[in-house]
Design a protein around this motif. Structure first.
Motif, PDB file in Angstrom:
ATOM      1  N   LYS A 161       6.046  -2.151 -17.091  1.00 36.65           N
ATOM      2  CA  LYS A 161       7.174  -2.385 -16.197  1.00 36.65           C
ATOM      3  C   LYS A 161       6.800  -3.340 -15.064  1.00 36.65           C
ATOM      4  N   LEU A 162       5.594  -3.203 -14.515  1.00 31.13           N
ATOM      5  CA  LEU A 162       5.185  -4.113 -13.448  1.00 31.13           C
ATOM      6  C   LEU A 162       4.927  -5.519 -13.991  1.00 31.13           C
ATOM      7  N   GLY A 174      11.550 -12.367  -4.589  1.00 31.49           N
ATOM      8  CA  GLY A 174      11.016 -11.032  -4.854  1.00 31.49           C
ATOM      9  C   GLY A 174      11.952 -10.191  -5.688  1.00 31.49           C
ATOM     10  N   SER A 175      12.459  -9.133  -5.105  1.00 31.39           N
ATOM     11  CA  SER A 175      13.375  -8.244  -5.819  1.00 31.39           C
ATOM     12  C   SER A 175      14.822  -8.511  -5.427  1.00 31.39           C
ATOM     13  N   GLY A 176      15.096  -9.707  -4.897  1.00 36.35           N
ATOM     14  CA  GLY A 176      16.433 -10.010  -4.371  1.00 36.35           C
ATOM     15  C   GLY A 176      17.517 -10.105  -5.424  1.00 36.35           C
ATOM     16  N   HIS A 177      17.212 -10.676  -6.576  1.00 38.24           N
ATOM     17  CA  HIS A 177      18.221 -10.807  -7.629  1.00 38.24           C
ATOM     18  C   HIS A 177      18.477  -9.440  -8.258  1.00 38.24           C
ATOM     19  N   PRO A 178      19.746  -9.132  -8.594  1.00 41.62           N
ATOM     20  CA  PRO A 178      20.066  -7.808  -9.152  1.00 41.62           C
ATOM     21  C   PRO A 178      19.221  -7.438 -10.373  1.00 41.62           C
ATOM     22  N   ASN A 179      18.998  -8.383 -11.281  1.00 42.89           N
ATOM     23  CA  ASN A 179      18.183  -8.070 -12.462  1.00 42.89           C
ATOM     24  C   ASN A 179      16.737  -7.789 -12.076  1.00 42.89           C
ATOM     25  N   ASP A 180      16.220  -8.599 -11.152  1.00 46.29           N
ATOM     26  CA  ASP A 180      14.853  -8.363 -10.678  1.00 46.29           C
ATOM     27  C   ASP A 180      14.770  -7.031  -9.949  1.00 46.29           C
ATOM     28  N   ARG A 181      15.812  -6.707  -9.206  1.00 45.88           N
ATOM     29  CA  ARG A 181      15.838  -5.444  -8.461  1.00 45.88           C
ATOM     30  C   ARG A 181      15.773  -4.258  -9.420  1.00 45.88           C
ATOM     31  N   ASP A 182      16.526  -4.340 -10.503  1.00 51.00           N
ATOM     32  CA  ASP A 182      16.525  -3.254 -11.485  1.00 51.00           C
ATOM     33  C   ASP A 182      15.135  -3.061 -12.078  1.00 51.00           C
ATOM     34  N   ARG A 183      14.494  -4.171 -12.440  1.00 50.20           N
ATOM     35  CA  ARG A 183      13.150  -4.065 -13.027  1.00 50.20           C
ATOM     36  C   ARG A 183      12.143  -3.537 -12.000  1.00 50.20           C
ATOM     37  N   TRP A 184      12.292  -3.949 -10.743  1.00 46.03           N
ATOM     38  CA  TRP A 184      11.396  -3.495  -9.682  1.00 46.03           C
ATOM     39  C   TRP A 184      11.540  -1.994  -9.434  1.00 46.03           C
ATOM     40  N   LEU A 185      12.775  -1.519  -9.393  1.00 45.82           N
ATOM     41  CA  LEU A 185      13.011  -0.093  -9.181  1.00 45.82           C
ATOM     42  C   LEU A 185      12.524   0.730 -10.371  1.00 45.82           C
ATOM     43  N   PHE A 187       9.960   0.027 -12.128  1.00 39.36           N
ATOM     44  CA  PHE A 187       8.509   0.133 -11.946  1.00 39.36           C
ATOM     45  C   PHE A 187       8.159   1.180 -10.897  1.00 39.36           C
ATOM     46  N   ILE A 188       8.853   1.183  -9.768  1.00 41.99           N
ATOM     47  CA  ILE A 188       8.553   2.152  -8.707  1.00 41.99           C
ATOM     48  C   ILE A 188       8.726   3.575  -9.218  1.00 41.99           C
ATOM     49  N   ILE A 189       9.789   3.810  -9.985  1.00 42.59           N
ATOM     50  CA  ILE A 189      10.016   5.147 -10.549  1.00 42.59           C
ATOM     51  C   ILE A 189       8.891   5.509 -11.515  1.00 42.59           C
ATOM     52  N   ALA A 190       8.479   4.552 -12.350  1.00 40.42           N
ATOM     53  CA  ALA A 190       7.390   4.813 -13.303  1.00 40.42           C
ATOM     54  C   ALA A 190       6.086   5.124 -12.568  1.00 40.42           C
ATOM     55  N   ALA A 191       5.793   4.374 -11.499  1.00 35.42           N
ATOM     56  CA  ALA A 191       4.575   4.615 -10.722  1.00 35.42           C
ATOM     57  C   ALA A 191       4.612   5.991 -10.075  1.00 35.42           C
ATOM     58  N   HIS A 192       5.796   6.391  -9.621  1.00 34.55           N
ATOM     59  CA  HIS A 192       5.933   7.723  -9.020  1.00 34.55           C
ATOM     60  C   HIS A 192       5.709   8.806 -10.062  1.00 34.55           C
ATOM     61  N   GLU A 193       6.271   8.626 -11.247  1.00 36.57           N
ATOM     62  CA  GLU A 193       6.083   9.604 -12.313  1.00 36.57           C
ATOM     63  C   GLU A 193       4.618   9.691 -12.735  1.00 36.57           C
ATOM     64  N   ASP A 194       3.905   8.560 -12.656  1.00 35.85           N
ATOM     65  CA  ASP A 194       2.473   8.540 -12.988  1.00 35.85           C
ATOM     66  C   ASP A 194       1.622   9.184 -11.895  1.00 35.85           C
ATOM     67  N   ARG A 195       2.212   9.326 -10.685  1.00 36.43           N
ATOM     68  CA  ARG A 195       1.445   9.728  -9.500  1.00 36.43           C
ATOM     69  C   ARG A 195       0.312   8.732  -9.231  1.00 36.43           C
ATOM     70  N   SER A 196       0.630   7.459  -9.452  1.00 38.46           N
ATOM     71  CA  SER A 196      -0.366   6.399  -9.295  1.00 38.46           C
ATOM     72  C   SER A 196      -0.624   6.107  -7.831  1.00 38.46           C
ATOM     73  N   ASN A 197      -1.848   5.752  -7.527  1.00 34.82           N
ATOM     74  CA  ASN A 197      -2.216   5.361  -6.168  1.00 34.82           C
ATOM     75  C   ASN A 197      -2.471   3.856  -6.144  1.00 34.82           C
ATOM     76  N   LEU A 198      -1.503   3.107  -5.652  1.00 31.25           N
ATOM     77  CA  LEU A 198      -1.628   1.651  -5.565  1.00 31.25           C
ATOM     78  C   LEU A 198      -1.799   1.190  -4.123  1.00 31.25           C
ATOM     79  N   SER A 199      -2.072   2.110  -3.233  1.00 31.70           N
ATOM     80  CA  SER A 199      -2.212   1.768  -1.820  1.00 31.70           C
ATOM     81  C   SER A 199      -3.318   0.739  -1.627  1.00 31.70           C
ATOM     82  N   GLY A 200      -2.966  -0.387  -0.998  1.00 32.85           N
ATOM     83  CA  GLY A 200      -3.928  -1.443  -0.747  1.00 32.85           C
ATOM     84  C   GLY A 200      -4.244  -2.294  -1.961  1.00 32.85           C
ATOM     85  N   ARG A 201      -3.650  -1.977  -3.100  1.00 30.79           N
ATOM     86  CA  ARG A 201      -3.956  -2.705  -4.332  1.00 30.79           C
ATOM     87  C   ARG A 201      -2.798  -3.557  -4.831  1.00 30.79           C
ATOM     88  N   LEU A 202      -1.568  -3.076  -4.621  1.00 25.26           N
ATOM     89  CA  LEU A 202      -0.422  -3.738  -5.217  1.00 25.26           C
ATOM     90  C   LEU A 202      -0.273  -5.175  -4.731  1.00 25.26           C
TER      91      LEU A 202
END
Length: 238
Positions: A161-162, A174-185, A187-202
């Motif tokens: 997803k990322l 960035g995530s300004g376009h509606p299609n890009d926004r959908d793909r970005w969101l 990814f965020i949901i997938a990262a949350h479900e993974d309990r991933s730690n991307l702090s300082g890395r993304l």
């Protein structure tokens, strides 16, 4: 024109335009698993191995830390003379349970080491001091890579997803376009479900591995952190 986003992504990502995985340099980690041998005893072996080599036991620094801050007996400090263009450094080794881990490496004077400098010093300590002791006593050494990418932090779904977002998004908005926004969101949901730690890395991955503009990458990281915080509160409340 190909209408399927997966086909576009496959061509861009894994076709001729893609020659190697997108990774960034990180601080390596070095851990010695002591097994049935007490950590303090293994620390003594490391001290003896360091004496007479480029590395030496920094007993003054160690004694000061133990007296001033009450650090435990399984705290060990070592020093190394200048290595190539890297100044004299100090390495701290902490015991935890039945293992010992290098917690930090810093110049003895001032400043800080780059990722490559830190990893070079760590590799030298592992080769000259830690690994000979480990081999002689059949102890296990865990030495992580100095390069990491999405596969080290995310599930396959999160990685995809990322990568899809990064490959397809307008890098000026960035995530300004509606299609890009959908793909970005997504990814965020997938990262949350993974309990991933991307702090300082993304943002580092976006900038260094994917060549995103720094300002846009920082904005995306802020959006990511806010999204993760909101999702966390929502799940807790629910």
């Amino acid at each position: 024109m190909v209408g399927n986003i997966d086909a576009v992504f496959h061509t861009y990502r894994w076709g001729k335009k893609m020659t190697k995985p997108s990774v960034i340099e990180v601080f390596s980690e070095l851990t010695l698993h002591c097994g049935s041998i007490p950590v303090v005893e293994v620390g003594g072996m490391l001290v003896r191995q360091a004496d007479g080599h480029t590395w030496r036991h920094a007993h003054d620094r160690e004694d000061m830390a133990k007296k001033s801050f009450g650090v435990p007996a399984d705290f060990f400090a070592f020093e190394r003379e200048q290595l190539d263009n890297i100044p004299k450094t100090e390495l701290i080794l902490w015991g935890k349970g039945d293992s010992m881990r290098v917690s930090n490496i810093v110049p003895t004077a001032s400043g800080r080491l780059s990722y490559s400098e830190y990893n070079l010093v760590l590799e030298d300590f592992a080769t000259q001091v830690l690994e000979p002791v480990a081999h002689a006593n059949e102890l296990r050494v865990e030495h992580t890579s100095g390069f990491q990418g999405l596969v080290d932090w995310l599930s396959p779904q999160g990685v995809r997803k990322l990568e899809v977002f990064s490959a397809c998004a307008n890098r000026s908005t960035g995530s300004g376009h509606p299609n890009d926004r959908d793909r970005w969101l997504d990814f965020i949901i997938a990262a949350h479900e993974d309990r991933s730690n991307l702090s300082g890395r993304l943002s580092r991955w976006l900038i260094e591995a994917e060549k995103w503009p720094e300002e846009i990458a920082r904005e995306l990281e802020s959006e990511y952190e806010l999204g993760r915080e909101l999702l966390g509160k929502y799940v807790v409340k629910d």
